[in-house]
Design a protein around this motif. Structure first.
Motif, mmCIF file in Angstrom:
data_model
loop_
_atom_site.group_PDB
_atom_site.id
_atom_site.type_symbol
_atom_site.label_atom_id
_atom_site.label_comp_id
_atom_site.label_asym_id
_atom_site.label_seq_id
_atom_site.Cartn_x
_atom_site.Cartn_y
_atom_site.Cartn_z
ATOM 1 N N GLY A 1 0.574 -1.317 0.034
ATOM 2 C CA GLY A 1 -0.165 -0.051 0.062
ATOM 3 C C GLY A 1 0.781 1.381 -0.144
ATOM 4 N N HIS A 2 2.161 1.310 -0.215
ATOM 5 C CA HIS A 2 3.183 2.422 -0.636
ATOM 6 C C HIS A 2 3.033 2.754 -1.994
ATOM 7 C CE1 HIS A 2 4.009 2.155 3.608
ATOM 8 N NE2 HIS A 2 4.169 0.872 3.476
ATOM 9 N N TYR A 3 2.441 3.901 -2.370
ATOM 10 C CA TYR A 3 2.565 4.525 -3.806
ATOM 11 C C TYR A 3 3.293 5.362 -4.353
ATOM 12 C CZ TYR A 3 -1.979 1.443 -3.924
ATOM 13 O OH TYR A 3 -2.639 0.305 -3.911
ATOM 14 N N ALA A 4 3.818 5.260 -5.230
ATOM 15 C CA ALA A 4 4.772 6.585 -5.603
ATOM 16 C C ALA A 4 4.181 7.605 -5.773
ATOM 17 C CB ALA A 4 5.527 6.098 -6.992
ATOM 18 N N SER A 5 2.858 7.781 -6.043
ATOM 19 C CA SER A 5 2.256 8.907 -6.033
ATOM 20 C C SER A 5 1.998 9.868 -4.954
ATOM 21 C CB SER A 5 1.019 8.844 -6.828
ATOM 22 O OG SER A 5 0.094 7.756 -5.949
ATOM 23 N N GLU A 6 2.370 9.141 -3.658
ATOM 24 C CA GLU A 6 1.891 9.715 -2.469
ATOM 25 C C GLU A 6 3.387 10.340 -1.953
ATOM 26 O OE1 GLU A 6 -1.008 7.171 -0.216
ATOM 27 O OE2 GLU A 6 0.767 6.107 -0.492
ATOM 28 N N SER A 7 4.363 10.832 -2.964
ATOM 29 C CA SER A 7 5.554 11.412 -2.355
ATOM 30 C C SER A 7 5.346 12.734 -1.582
ATOM 31 C CB SER A 7 6.535 11.482 -3.704
ATOM 32 O OG SER A 7 5.732 12.287 -4.571
ATOM 33 N N VAL A 8 4.154 13.514 -2.164
ATOM 34 C CA VAL A 8 4.012 14.691 -1.384
ATOM 35 C C VAL A 8 3.164 14.525 -0.324
ATOM 36 C CG1 VAL A 8 2.929 17.028 -1.887
ATOM 37 C CG2 VAL A 8 4.243 15.919 -3.881
ATOM 38 N N ALA A 9 1.875 13.901 -0.601
ATOM 39 C CA ALA A 9 0.889 13.599 0.548
ATOM 40 C C ALA A 9 0.203 12.161 0.370
ATOM 41 C CB ALA A 9 0.080 14.997 0.788
ATOM 42 N N PRO A 10 -0.121 11.673 1.617
ATOM 43 C CA PRO A 10 -0.907 10.515 1.140
ATOM 44 C C PRO A 10 -2.113 10.607 0.436
ATOM 45 C CG PRO A 10 -0.123 10.652 3.659
ATOM 46 C CD PRO A 10 -0.169 12.094 2.917
ATOM 47 N N ALA A 11 -2.531 9.689 -0.465
ATOM 48 C CA ALA A 11 -3.856 10.068 -1.232
ATOM 49 C C ALA A 11 -4.349 8.589 -1.804
ATOM 50 C CB ALA A 11 -3.535 10.671 -2.510
#
Length: 429
Positions: free
Chosen positions: A160-170
């Motif tokens: 559940g760790h997504y690259a798109s969450e580098s800025v904020a969890p989404a």
């Protein structure tokens, strides 16, 4: 109100503001509509079947002949109509009373609830690396290989760790899509299935008790079995107390336990009402989709209304698993028994018609004879009969005094023989 974030690693739940849900129709509340719909669909469906009876549209799919309806039942159509209305009045008041226990319907929280389901999906993904390592798969290495082409799959493989969450969890797009499907479709379907199981269980247990206990049967349930040959609008013909206990209370319990909304109850209550009417319709259509889905159908339940099957087939109104578990499913051959009942009713009807014909005087006097000769379409004369005979014959009206009565008689003679009233109400003309 904003809901607190359960973990800094989880995407946050959105804020929401609740507001009252406006009624679907401006002129009636959703609660009143929930009380009215089962009554409306009951009469729309049952009177449709009544017209099919009257015009004899699908006679080859009928389980019983019109003579059986007339001769085997121990209650007039008027009495059935009256008692159904009484039960529906009780049912309507119970539904309105039930609405007092419901909270006022609110809207504005759907996005929050969908995000809550998405959070649970995110938490479930944490188990993926653990499960894969248990079968010898390196989930981190596999995620690296598919990261470029399948970023969502890589996020799942990494727990559940997504690259798109580098800025904020989404939330990932697929998480919101699945959560939305769960919220709008899967959970309501589960509520309906649990509600069906509750109704089937409630009605089987009480229905069986009504037959096994002599006092309960004689006091309450025997009234319903005056209909040896059921027809559609007789589906709710019961003792008022039994009707409340078996149908109204059972459906209300399923509604409360499953936590349905008022608008969900429109479909649930109306669906169970339609199913009950179909089970008492007296027709077994070969291409009825409901009969494919639910094995408890008109042919199945009709066996229970026969004297030889009265201690079997207690299940109502959807599935028959309780009859299988309880060993109460009828397993014999029914064709011979049905044919014997048809012949007996037809012979009885023919004998009564013959007796009535013999009771007619040999011929009119000279004055009357000349009057009849002047009338090309003489009206049939009333044949006196004992009161009990008139009741058993489903009440016979006299002659068409005007065009409306003539049309009514023409329509109904197809089902009940000449001059029968639509609901079997005895004529006083």
């Amino acid at each position: 109100m904003a809901a607190a974030n359960t973990s800094f690693e989880l995407p946050p739940l959105p804020e929401y503001t609740l507001r009252p849900l406006p009624p679907l129709l401006s002129w009636i509340s959703d609660e009143a509509l929930a009380a009215a719909l089962p009554v409306i669909v009951y009469w729309v469906v049952s009177l449709t079947y009544h017209l099919i009876d009257v015009y004899d549209l699908f006679s080859k799919y009928r389980l019983h002949t019109p003579a059986e309806v007339l001769k085997r039942n121990h209650v007039t159509r008027y009495e059935v109509f009256r008692d159904v209305i009484i039960q529906q009045v009780i049912q309507t008041f119970a539904a309105l009373a039930l609405s007092w226990w419901d909270e006022v319907a609110q809207i504005g929280k759907a996005d929050h609830d969908i995000a809550w389901y998405a959070q649970k999906l995110r938490l479930a993904q944490r188990a993926v690396p653990v499960v894969l390592s248990g079968v010898g798969v390196n989930s981190a290495a596999l995620a690296t290989k598919v990261a470029a082409s399948q970023p969502d799959l890589a996020g799942v493989l990494q727990g559940g760790h997504y690259a798109s969450e580098s800025v904020a969890p989404a939330f990932a797009g697929w998480e919101l899509a699945v959560a939305s499907a769960l919220y709008w479709y899967a959970i309501p379907a589960l509520q309906f299935m649990v509600g069906i199981i509750i109704i089937d269980t409630w009605e089987y247990m009480l229905h069986r008790a009504m037959h096994m206990n002599k006092w309960l049967y004689a006091t309450f349930h025997s009234r319903h079995h005056r209909l040896y040959v059921p027809y559609a609008y007789g589906a709710l013909y019961n003792h008022p107390f039994e009707g409340f206990l078996l149908d109204t209370l059972g459906a209300g319990l399923a509604y409360l336990v499953t936590g349905m909304t008022v608008r969900q109850s429109w479909f649930f209550f109306s669906g169970s009402t339609i199913k009950t009417v179909l089970d008492h319709s007296g027709y077994a259509f070969p291409y009825d989709p409901l009969h494919w889905i639910f094995p408890n159908n008109a042919a199945y339940h009709d066996i229970h209304h026969q004297s030889w099957g009265i201690k079997t087939n207690f299940s109502q109104p959807f599935f028959i698993f309780w009859d299988r578990i309880g060993g109460t499913m009828y397993t014999g051959n029914v064709e011979e028994k049905y044919e014997r009942a048809r012949r007996t009713a037809d012979l009885k009807f023919a004998q009564e018609e013959e007796n009535k014909a013999r009771a007619v005087p040999a011929g009119p006097g000279p004055a009357v004879a000349s009057a009849l000769e002047l009338d090309e379409n003489p009206r049939p004369q009333q044949i006196s009969a004992p009161r009990s005979t008139r009741r058993k014959a489903s009440s016979i009206s006299q002659s068409p005094a005007d065009n409306f009565k003539g049309l009514r008689n023409k329509v109904n003679e197809r089902l009940h023989g000449k001059r029968a009233n639509v609901l079997g109400v005895e004529s006083s003309h």
